[in-house]
Design an enzyme around this catalytic site. Structure first.
Site, mmCIF file in Angstrom:
data_model
loop_
_atom_site.group_PDB
_atom_site.id
_atom_site.type_symbol
_atom_site.label_atom_id
_atom_site.label_comp_id
_atom_site.label_asym_id
_atom_site.label_seq_id
_atom_site.Cartn_x
_atom_site.Cartn_y
_atom_site.Cartn_z
ATOM 1 N N TYR A 80 0.806 -1.136 0.010
ATOM 2 C CA TYR A 80 -0.093 0.075 -0.160
ATOM 3 C C TYR A 80 0.818 1.247 0.011
ATOM 4 O O TYR A 80 0.711 2.006 0.844
ATOM 5 C CB TYR A 80 -0.878 -0.020 1.385
ATOM 6 C CG TYR A 80 -1.923 -0.849 1.144
ATOM 7 C CD1 TYR A 80 -3.153 -1.113 0.463
ATOM 8 C CD2 TYR A 80 -1.737 -2.188 1.829
ATOM 9 C CE1 TYR A 80 -4.186 -1.965 0.412
ATOM 10 C CE2 TYR A 80 -2.707 -3.330 1.846
ATOM 11 C CZ TYR A 80 -3.787 -3.116 1.071
ATOM 12 O OH TYR A 80 -4.645 -4.273 1.197
ATOM 13 N N LYS A 132 -1.738 -16.709 8.135
ATOM 14 C CA LYS A 132 -0.715 -15.743 8.922
ATOM 15 C C LYS A 132 0.124 -16.804 10.011
ATOM 16 O O LYS A 132 1.247 -16.991 9.683
ATOM 17 C CB LYS A 132 -1.752 -14.864 9.852
ATOM 18 C CG LYS A 132 -2.496 -13.728 8.675
ATOM 19 C CD LYS A 132 -2.510 -12.356 9.456
ATOM 20 C CE LYS A 132 -2.538 -11.389 8.255
ATOM 21 N NZ LYS A 132 -3.929 -11.100 7.843
ATOM 22 N N ASP A 171 -13.226 -16.896 8.378
ATOM 23 C CA ASP A 171 -12.112 -16.623 8.206
ATOM 24 C C ASP A 171 -11.306 -16.382 9.318
ATOM 25 O O ASP A 171 -11.436 -15.247 9.779
ATOM 26 C CB ASP A 171 -11.872 -15.457 7.101
ATOM 27 C CG ASP A 171 -10.570 -14.798 6.771
ATOM 28 O OD1 ASP A 171 -9.686 -15.157 7.298
ATOM 29 O OD2 ASP A 171 -10.737 -13.851 5.893
ATOM 30 N N TYR A 231 -12.291 -7.601 6.607
ATOM 31 C CA TYR A 231 -11.190 -7.658 5.752
ATOM 32 C C TYR A 231 -10.845 -9.078 5.315
ATOM 33 O O TYR A 231 -10.640 -10.090 6.138
ATOM 34 C CB TYR A 231 -9.890 -7.142 6.202
ATOM 35 C CG TYR A 231 -8.822 -7.217 5.422
ATOM 36 C CD1 TYR A 231 -8.371 -6.531 4.329
ATOM 37 C CD2 TYR A 231 -7.706 -8.402 5.639
ATOM 38 C CE1 TYR A 231 -7.368 -6.497 3.264
ATOM 39 C CE2 TYR A 231 -6.741 -8.269 4.710
ATOM 40 C CZ TYR A 231 -6.570 -7.544 3.642
ATOM 41 O OH TYR A 231 -5.462 -7.740 2.915
HETATM 42 C C1 PLP Z 1 -4.404 -10.962 6.613
HETATM 43 C C2 PLP Z 1 -5.648 -11.579 6.209
HETATM 44 C C3 PLP Z 1 -6.052 -12.239 4.953
HETATM 45 C C4 PLP Z 1 -5.165 -12.261 3.672
HETATM 46 O O1 PLP Z 1 -4.135 -13.059 3.964
HETATM 47 P P1 PLP Z 1 -2.723 -12.931 3.234
HETATM 48 O O2 PLP Z 1 -1.773 -14.075 3.474
HETATM 49 O O3 PLP Z 1 -2.247 -11.292 3.251
HETATM 50 O O4 PLP Z 1 -3.083 -12.847 1.747
HETATM 51 C C5 PLP Z 1 -7.385 -12.634 4.691
HETATM 52 N N1 PLP Z 1 -8.229 -12.559 5.724
HETATM 53 C C6 PLP Z 1 -7.892 -11.997 6.938
HETATM 54 C C7 PLP Z 1 -8.865 -12.169 8.154
HETATM 55 C C8 PLP Z 1 -6.570 -11.592 7.491
HETATM 56 O O5 PLP Z 1 -6.325 -10.732 8.284
#
Ligand code: PLP
Length: 427
Positions: free
Chosen positions: A17, A275, A246, A145
């Site tokens: 970004y 992550k 997620d 997100y």
């Molecule tokens: C960081 C994140 C993503 C994306 O993961 P990347 O490895 O950066 O592509 C998707 N969903 C959530 C909730 C996240 O915190």
């Protein structure tokens, strides 16, 4: 690092970004160890970010290093089409055993965003196979997100995700307001009304609801009430819509439970992880689903699930993920995360009385100071570094999610310094 190298970085390398016309300064790192980041100029920073939720055991951990070295001697990579290997099998065993009940089928992905793309495709292929090909859209929460690839972007908050800019290039999804009842506060059941009416009206077009359970991360660092998650699970069952959780940010202990879904005692139909999966060592993610969904997809028109990345189940990444998960389970992680919550709460409490601070909130190993106005990163970031801490505030949020290994004294230093720098900044 030479001035020439830094100039090359500024002129040629895109950081996350950033503008190529007026890039914000970046700080060269020489090494990282435990909870400390060693800058090229000799400065030492206490790390409050765990490299975006990931480095839960800290940096340069001997066990994680060794897992990579050992795996390198066997093989760094091998294609996953038609071949398999022990690190992938061991990882899938861990994930099936540890994740909420029913999630028995594991798809190993390259990154969090890809895990979300895979989840979307699973949901769509599932309904296609059931003769309901009209169900191609998803229902997401505002302030959410889910990643930066175009499919995942379509599920992010439409405003902060700049959907207007990409109109026509990204899918149009359904959105409802984010829950307002806070994690520790009172539950207001009427918050489910918009979700219910949207499902009632559009369920024949909706393949799945997607949400970040309990903690909305990069979309606002909001902690919401477990009853909301229970309510969404019940509505998904009533309207026969899949639920995608997620847990890319929340998975592996960050919120005080191994998975945030456990706060509400629910199982999603599809789960995304990423992550901290590899303890912050390298990119790896996974999407899990149930036997019933996997078998339905496989009995559908394509006869298979339509996805297969080149570097799928990279053995180095799987090996370090196994070491990280085993290290976590051997540690008293839950007690440690609870302790971190207490230390963050008491350490950040003084920020409450600062003029310009709207709220201070903590959950598990996450501490958030929400301000009245967006911060100017070009001013605040160098001040934080000067004071010896690494944080990466965004918008109105100054937040921290340190490595789990951070000691009480180090958390005290991190929080006190943050409050001090912020007090000066806000003055
Ligand atoms: C960081 C994140 C993503 C994306 O993961 P990347 O490895 O950066 O592509 C998707 N969903 C959530 C909730 C996240 O915190």
């Amino acid at each position: 690092m030479s001035a020439t190298d830094l100039a090359f970085d500024r002129d040629h390398i895109w950081h996350p970004y950033t503008s190529m016309l007026n890039p914000a300064p970046v700080f060269p790192v020489r090494a990282a160890e435990g909870v400390r980041i060693y800058l090229d100029n000799g400065q030492v920073l206490l790390d409050g970010m765990a490299s975006w939720w990931a480095a839960v055991h800290g940096y340069n951990h001997p066990r994680l290093n060794q897992a990579l070295i050992d795996q390198t001697h066997a093989m760094s990579h091998i294609m996953f089409g038609g071949l398999t290997h022990a690190p992938a099998i061991r990882l899938a065993r861990h994930l099936v055993e540890l994740t909420p009940a029913g999630l028995d089928k594991v798809f190993i992905c390259d990154s969090g965003s890809v895990a979300v793309e895979v989840a979307m495709k699973m949901a769509i292929q599932y309904w296609q196979a059931r003769g309901q090909g009209s169900r191609q859209r998803l229902l997401a929460l505002r302030n959410g997100y889910h990643g930066d690839t175009t499919g995942a972007m379509s599920l992010c908050d439409p405003e902060t995700g700049m959907h207007e800019l990409f109109r026509g290039a990204i899918l149009e999804q359904f959105f409802v307001a984010a829950p307002q009842s806070s994690f520790h506060g009172e539950w207001h059941p009427e918050e489910l009304a918009e979700m219910e009416s949207t499902l009632q009206q559009h369920h024949q077009q909706i393949a799945a609801v997607i949400l970040e359970p309990i903690v909305q991360g990069a979309g606002g660092m909001r902690f919401y009430h477990p009853a909301y998650l229970q309510g969404v699970r019940a509505l998904c069952d009533r309207y026969e819509v899949l639920l995608i959780a997620d847990e890319i940010a929340t998975g592996f202990g960050r919120t005080g439970k191994l998975f945030a879904c456990e706060h509400a005692e629910i199982s999603p139909d599809i789960l995304c992880l990423g992550k901290s999966l590899t303890g912050g060592y390298m990119t790896l993610a996974a999407t899990l689903t149930t036997k019933a969904i996997a078998e339905t997809i496989s009995a559908g028109g394509a006869g298979c699930f339509m996805h297969g990345p080149t570097f799928m189940a990279n053995p180095l990444a799987c090996a370090v993920a196994n070491a990280s998960i085993e290290l976590l389970l051997e540690s008293d992680w839950q007690q440690k995360v609870n302790a971190l919550q207490g230390w963050l709460e008491s350490g950040l409490a003084p920020a409450r009385s600062l003029h310009g601070v709207r709220e201070v909130r903590c959950l598990g190993a996450i501490g958030v100071i929400e301000l009245e106005h967006p911060v100017d990163m070009r001013i605040l970031q160098p001040q934080l570094v000067e004071a010896g801490i690494w944080l990466r505030p965004f918008g109105r949020l100054v937040y921290m999610m340190p490595p789990f290994i951070m000691s009480q004294n180090e958390v005290a230093q991190l929080t006190a310094t943050t409050c001090q720098v912020l007090a000066d900044y806000l003055n």
